[in-house]
Design a protein around this motif. Structure first.
Motif, PDB file in Angstrom:
ATOM      1  N   PRO A   1      70.042 114.307  65.500  1.00 39.22           N
ATOM      2  CA  PRO A   1      70.203 114.011  64.066  1.00 39.22           C
ATOM      3  C   PRO A   1      71.258 114.870  63.390  1.00 39.22           C
ATOM      4  O   PRO A   1      71.824 114.467  62.374  1.00 39.22           O
ATOM      5  CB  PRO A   1      68.809 114.279  63.490  1.00 39.22           C
ATOM      6  N   GLY A   2      71.559 116.024  63.941  1.00 42.59           N
ATOM      7  CA  GLY A   2      72.541 116.916  63.324  1.00 42.59           C
ATOM      8  C   GLY A   2      73.968 116.417  63.391  1.00 42.59           C
ATOM      9  O   GLY A   2      74.848 116.933  62.680  1.00 42.59           O
ATOM     10  N   VAL A   3      74.230 115.433  64.258  1.00 39.34           N
ATOM     11  CA  VAL A   3      75.610 114.945  64.403  1.00 39.34           C
ATOM     12  C   VAL A   3      75.704 113.462  64.037  1.00 39.34           C
ATOM     13  O   VAL A   3      76.638 112.775  64.478  1.00 39.34           O
ATOM     14  CB  VAL A   3      76.124 115.177  65.841  1.00 39.34           C
ATOM     15  N   ARG A   4      74.763 112.986  63.238  1.00 34.53           N
ATOM     16  CA  ARG A   4      74.777 111.570  62.894  1.00 34.53           C
ATOM     17  C   ARG A   4      76.057 111.170  62.168  1.00 34.53           C
ATOM     18  O   ARG A   4      76.590 110.077  62.381  1.00 34.53           O
ATOM     19  CB  ARG A   4      73.551 111.229  62.053  1.00 34.53           C
ATOM     20  N   LYS A   5      76.543 112.037  61.317  1.00 32.55           N
ATOM     21  CA  LYS A   5      77.763 111.731  60.573  1.00 32.55           C
ATOM     22  C   LYS A   5      78.941 111.559  61.539  1.00 32.55           C
ATOM     23  O   LYS A   5      79.691 110.577  61.451  1.00 32.55           O
ATOM     24  CB  LYS A   5      78.063 112.835  59.573  1.00 32.55           C
ATOM     25  N   GLN A   6      79.113 112.499  62.457  1.00 35.04           N
ATOM     26  CA  GLN A   6      80.206 112.412  63.432  1.00 35.04           C
ATOM     27  C   GLN A   6      80.040 111.183  64.332  1.00 35.04           C
ATOM     28  O   GLN A   6      81.030 110.514  64.680  1.00 35.04           O
ATOM     29  CB  GLN A   6      80.256 113.672  64.290  1.00 35.04           C
ATOM     30  N   ALA A   7      78.784 110.901  64.719  1.00 29.17           N
ATOM     31  CA  ALA A   7      78.530 109.735  65.566  1.00 29.17           C
ATOM     32  C   ALA A   7      78.914 108.449  64.850  1.00 29.17           C
ATOM     33  O   ALA A   7      79.524 107.544  65.446  1.00 29.17           O
ATOM     34  CB  ALA A   7      77.062 109.695  65.970  1.00 29.17           C
ATOM     35  N   LEU A   8      78.567 108.368  63.573  1.00 28.03           N
ATOM     36  CA  LEU A   8      78.889 107.174  62.803  1.00 28.03           C
ATOM     37  C   LEU A   8      80.400 107.017  62.654  1.00 28.03           C
ATOM     38  O   LEU A   8      80.946 105.917  62.830  1.00 28.03           O
ATOM     39  CB  LEU A   8      78.226 107.249  61.434  1.00 28.03           C
ATOM     40  N   ILE A   9      81.086 108.098  62.360  1.00 32.58           N
ATOM     41  CA  ILE A   9      82.548 108.038  62.200  1.00 32.58           C
ATOM     42  C   ILE A   9      83.212 107.610  63.506  1.00 32.58           C
ATOM     43  O   ILE A   9      84.129 106.775  63.512  1.00 32.58           O
ATOM     44  CB  ILE A   9      83.086 109.408  61.736  1.00 32.58           C
ATOM     45  N   ALA A  10      82.764 108.186  64.628  1.00 30.07           N
ATOM     46  CA  ALA A  10      83.360 107.843  65.921  1.00 30.07           C
ATOM     47  C   ALA A  10      83.165 106.366  66.249  1.00 30.07           C
ATOM     48  O   ALA A  10      84.092 105.688  66.725  1.00 30.07           O
ATOM     49  CB  ALA A  10      82.760 108.716  67.021  1.00 30.07           C
ATOM     50  N   ASN A  11      81.980 105.843  65.986  1.00 30.76           N
ATOM     51  CA  ASN A  11      81.721 104.440  66.300  1.00 30.76           C
ATOM     52  C   ASN A  11      82.438 103.496  65.338  1.00 30.76           C
ATOM     53  O   ASN A  11      82.889 102.413  65.749  1.00 30.76           O
ATOM     54  CB  ASN A  11      80.217 104.168  66.299  1.00 30.76           C
ATOM     55  N   VAL A  12      82.558 103.890  64.088  1.00 28.62           N
ATOM     56  CA  VAL A  12      83.349 103.095  63.148  1.00 28.62           C
ATOM     57  C   VAL A  12      84.810 103.077  63.597  1.00 28.62           C
ATOM     58  O   VAL A  12      85.492 102.046  63.550  1.00 28.62           O
ATOM     59  CB  VAL A  12      83.213 103.632  61.721  1.00 28.62           C
ATOM     60  N   GLY A  13      85.303 104.237  64.046  1.00 27.43           N
ATOM     61  CA  GLY A  13      86.679 104.291  64.542  1.00 27.43           C
ATOM     62  C   GLY A  13      86.894 103.384  65.739  1.00 27.43           C
ATOM     63  O   GLY A  13      87.906 102.678  65.827  1.00 27.43           O
ATOM     64  N   ALA A  14      85.933 103.398  66.670  1.00 32.42           N
ATOM     65  CA  ALA A  14      86.038 102.509  67.839  1.00 32.42           C
ATOM     66  C   ALA A  14      86.013 101.046  67.411  1.00 32.42           C
ATOM     67  O   ALA A  14      86.763 100.213  67.933  1.00 32.42           O
ATOM     68  CB  ALA A  14      84.899 102.796  68.808  1.00 32.42           C
ATOM     69  N   ALA A  15      85.147 100.719  66.440  1.00 32.29           N
ATOM     70  CA  ALA A  15      85.067  99.338  65.960  1.00 32.29           C
ATOM     71  C   ALA A  15      86.366  98.908  65.292  1.00 32.29           C
ATOM     72  O   ALA A  15      86.819  97.774  65.462  1.00 32.29           O
ATOM     73  CB  ALA A  15      83.900  99.201  64.985  1.00 32.29           C
ATOM     74  N   LEU A  16      86.983  99.806  64.537  1.00 27.78           N
ATOM     75  CA  LEU A  16      88.249  99.475  63.880  1.00 27.78           C
ATOM     76  C   LEU A  16      89.356  99.231  64.911  1.00 27.78           C
ATOM     77  O   LEU A  16      90.194  98.334  64.737  1.00 27.78           O
ATOM     78  CB  LEU A  16      88.655 100.595  62.920  1.00 27.78           C
TER      79      LEU A  16
END
Length: 547
Positions: A190-205
Motif C-alpha cells: 500500500p505504501g507505493v500505490r501512487k507509484q504503481a498507479l503512475i507506472a501503469n497509467v504510463g504503460a497504458a498511455l
C-alpha cells in the motif's frame, strides 16, 4: 564456491535450453509462422505495421518488427524465429532470478530446470510467433516491479512500465498477468500505490495508439475461426491445460509426454501439495497472518492462475480464448508454483515427488526430439527438389491441412526463387483465409501444372500424399490428398520425410511412348480456362512465386 553453484547450474541449464531450442529452431516453418514470414518479407518496416493492423493478423506488432530486422540478416526463412530463440533462452536465467526474489533459490532453480525441459516452452522458443517473447517480457516486468518496491528508485518504476507496455505489444493475453501484478501490488504494498498507479497509467498511455487495433482484432472473424479450431467443452479445455502445463501445443498429451507421465506428474504434485498443506497447518498460524508473511507466494499463485482464470471468465462473454497457447503468459508463475510446492513438501516427500515431476518432463523432452514429433520436413523436401529439378520443372504443393493462413506456403518459403509452384487446395484472394474463403477448381489447377512441365517432369509434394496412375483422361484427378494421374504419366520416384505427418515427394514424368488424346485435351482446356480472364474471375487463380 557454495554461493556460486546456483549460478553455475543456471548457466548449464541455459546452455541445455539453448541446444534444445536450437533443435526446434532448425525444423520447417508451419502454420502461423508463415503469416509472420509473409508479413515481414514482403513489406517495408512501416508497411509491416500496416498489414499487422489489418485483418491479416489479430496480434500486436512487436514480434513482427523484431522479425523484420532479423530477416534482413540473410535469406534463410528460419531467421523469422530468431527473436523467439533469443527470448526463449533468456527466460531461463530470468525465471531463476524471479524465483530468487519471490519463493526462494531452490524453487527458482526448479522452475528454471522445468522451463528448460518443458516441451511447451521448447516449441515456442523455436517458433516464429510472439509467445516466448511475451513470457520473457512479463518476467522482466515482474522483476522490475519487485525491484521498484524494494529500492524505490524511479528508474525501476520506468522499467516496470516499459516492460509491461512491451509485453502488451507482443501479445494481448499478457494483459491478464499484468492485471494480476497490479492488483497484487495494490494489496501487498500500500505504501507505493501512487507509484504503481503512475507506472501503469504510463504503460497504458504508451499502448494507447494500438487500442483501436485491439478492439478491431477482438471483433475480427479470425478470432472466431481460432476459437472453432481450438474447440470447446470440458474435455478440450482439460487437454489444453495438460498441453500447457506438461505437454506440447501440437500434440495430444497421450503422445507427449504420454498418458502415464501425465498421471504420474499430477499425482506427484497432488501429494506434494497435500504434504505442504499439512506442514503449513502444523504451524497454527492465522490465515491473515500467513498471507501477510507470504506475500511473494501469493504473487506467484496470482501469476500462475491469472491467465487460465481470466480466459475462463472471458469465455462467458462469448469469445473463447481458452487454448493451450493462450495460456502461455502464466507459464513462469506455474513453474515457480510447482517449485514452491515441491520445496515446501519437505526434503523427503518433495524430493521423491520432484524426481517424478522431472522424470515426466524429461520424457516429454526426449519425445520432442523424435522424428514423429517434428513438423513436416518441407525444408528437406525443398532441398531435394532444388538439387534435381530443372528451371522449368513445375512443383505441385499439395496442401491437405490448414498449414498456412497466407499465400506463402512452407514449401514455397524454402524453394529457390525461380521455382514454378502450384499450390493445390489453397484459397484464392487476400488473407486471412477463412472457412468461407473460396478455393479454385483444383483439378483445373492440377491440369495446368501438368501442362506447364516443358521437360515432361513434375514434382508433387504433400503430407501423406498418395500419387497413382491409370486414370482415364476425364480431367478429374484430385481428391483430398490423393492424386490419380492420367495413363500417360508415371511415378519415377517417391521419397518420404518423417514428421507429425510424413511428407511425400513424388517425381513424375510423362511416358515417352504414350499420350492419350483425352488427357491432352483436358490439360489444354485447363490451360485455356485458367489463363482466360473470365475463367479466373469465376474461380481459378494461381498462387505461386510469392516468396
Amino acid at each position: 564456491m557454495k554461493a556460486r553453484w546456483p549460478l553455475l547450474l543456471v548457466g548449464v541449464l541455459t546452455l541445455i535450453a539453448f541446444a534444445l531450442r536450437l533443435h526446434q529452431y532448425g525444423g520447417s516453418l508451419l502454420g502461423d509462422e508463415m503469416s509472420t514470414l509473409w508479413v515481414v518479407r514482403n513489406n517495408g518496416l512501416f508497411d509491416t505495421v500496416r498489414v499487422v493492423n489489418s485483418d491479416a493478423e489479430i496480434t500486436p506488432p512487436l514480434y513482427f518488427l523484431l522479425a523484420w530486422f532479423t530477416t534482413r540478416l540473410g535469406s534463410n526463412p528460419d531467421l523469422v524465429r530468431l527473436p523467439a530463440l533469443i527470448a526463449g533462452t533468456a527466460g531461463i536465467p530470468l525465471v531463476y532470478v524471479l524465483g530468487l526474489r519471490t519463493v526462494g533459490r531452490v524453487p527458482g532453480l526448479i522452475a528454471a530446470a522445468l522451463m528448460t525441459l518443458s516441451p511447451f516452452m521448447i516449441f515456442f522458443a523455436g517458433t516464429g510467433r510472439a509467445y516466448a517473447l511475451m513470457i520473457t517480457l512479463l518476467i522482466a516486468s515482474t522483476l522490475s516491479m519487485l525491484a521498484a518496491v524494494r529500492g524505490g528508485r524511479n528508474l525501476w518504476w520506468v522499467a516496470y512500465a516499459l516492460f509491461s507496455c512491451l509485453a502488451m505489444y507482443s501479445h494481448y493475453t499478457a494483459l491478464f498477468v499484468l492485471l494480476a501484478q497490479f492488483i497484487w501490488l495494490l494489496w501487498a504494498e500500500p505504501g507505493v500505490r501512487k507509484q504503481a498507479l503512475i507506472a501503469n497509467v504510463g504503460a497504458a498511455l504508451l499502448f494507447l495508439p494500438w487500442v483501436p487495433s485491439f478492439f478491431r482484432d477482438s471483433d475480427s472473424p479470425t478470432t472466431d475461426l481460432l476459437a472453432s479450431l481450438q474447440g470447446d467443452g470440458f474435455e478440450t479445455k482439460r487437454l489444453a491445460v495438460e498441453q500447457w502445463a506438461f505437454g506440447h501445443p501440437l500434440l495430444d498429451p497421450s503422445q507427449v509426454p504420454g498418458r502415464a507421465a501425465v498421471v504420474a506428474v499430477v499425482l506427484a504434485l497432488a501429494v506434494a501439495a497435500v504434504a505442504s498443506l499439512v506442514r503449513t497447518c502444523r504451524e497454527k498460524v492465522e490465515v491473515r497472518v500467513w498471507l501477510g508473511e507470504h506475500k511473494m507466494v501469493i504473487l506467484v499463485i496470482a501469476l500462475a492462475l491469472a491467465t487460465p482464470v481470466a480466459e475462463a471468465l472471458y469465455g462467458l462473454t462469448g469469445t473463447d480464448l481458452f487454448g493451450s497457447r493462450n495460456l502461455a503468459a502464466s507459464t513462469p508463475g506455474l513453474l515457480l508454483a510447482i517449485g514452491a510446492v515441491l520445496t515446501a513438501a519437505g526434503p523427503v516427500c518433495g524430493g521423491v515427488c520432484g524426481v517424478v515431476v522431472f522424470g515426466a518432463f524429461l520424457v516429454g523432452t526426449v519425445k520432442t526430439l523424435e522424428d514423429s514429433s517434428a513438423k513436416p520436413d518441407y525444408k528437406a523436401a525443398a532441398e531435394r527438389i532444388d538439387q534435381v529439378r530443372e528451371t522449368n520443372d513445375p512443383v505441385v504443393d499439395l496442401i491437405t491441412a490448414p498449414i498456412t493462413p497466407v499465400p506463402l506456403t512452407p514449401l514455397g518459403s524454402y524453394l529457390d526463387d525461380d521455382a514454378q509452384v502450384f499450390s493445390l487446395n489453397q484459397p484464392a484472394g487476400e488473407p486471412p483465409f477463412l472457412p468461407l474463403t473460396p478455393i479454385p477448381d483444383q483439378d483445373l489447377f492440377l491440369n495446368k501444372a501438368l501442362a506447364a512441365g516443358e521437360t515432361g517432369r513434375v514434382f508433387i509434394v504433400g503430407p501423406r500424399a498418395e500419387v497413382t496412375v491409370g486414370k482415364s483422361g476425364d480431367g478429374k484427378y484430385l481428391e483430398g490428398g490423393n492424386i490419380e494421374l492420367p495413363k500417360d504419366w508415371r511415378v519415377d520416384s517417391v521419397e518420404s520425410y518423417p514428421g507429425l505427418a510424413d511428407l511425400n515427394v513424388y517425381e513424375i514424368s510423362r511416358t515417352p511412348d504414350y499420350q492419350s488424346a483425352d488427357s491432352v485435351g483436358a490439360e489444354a482446356e485447363a490451360e485455356d480456362q485458367l489463363d482466360h480472364p473470365q475463367a479466373e474471375e469465376e474461380g481459378g487463380s494461381e498462387v505461386s512465386g510469392d516468396r
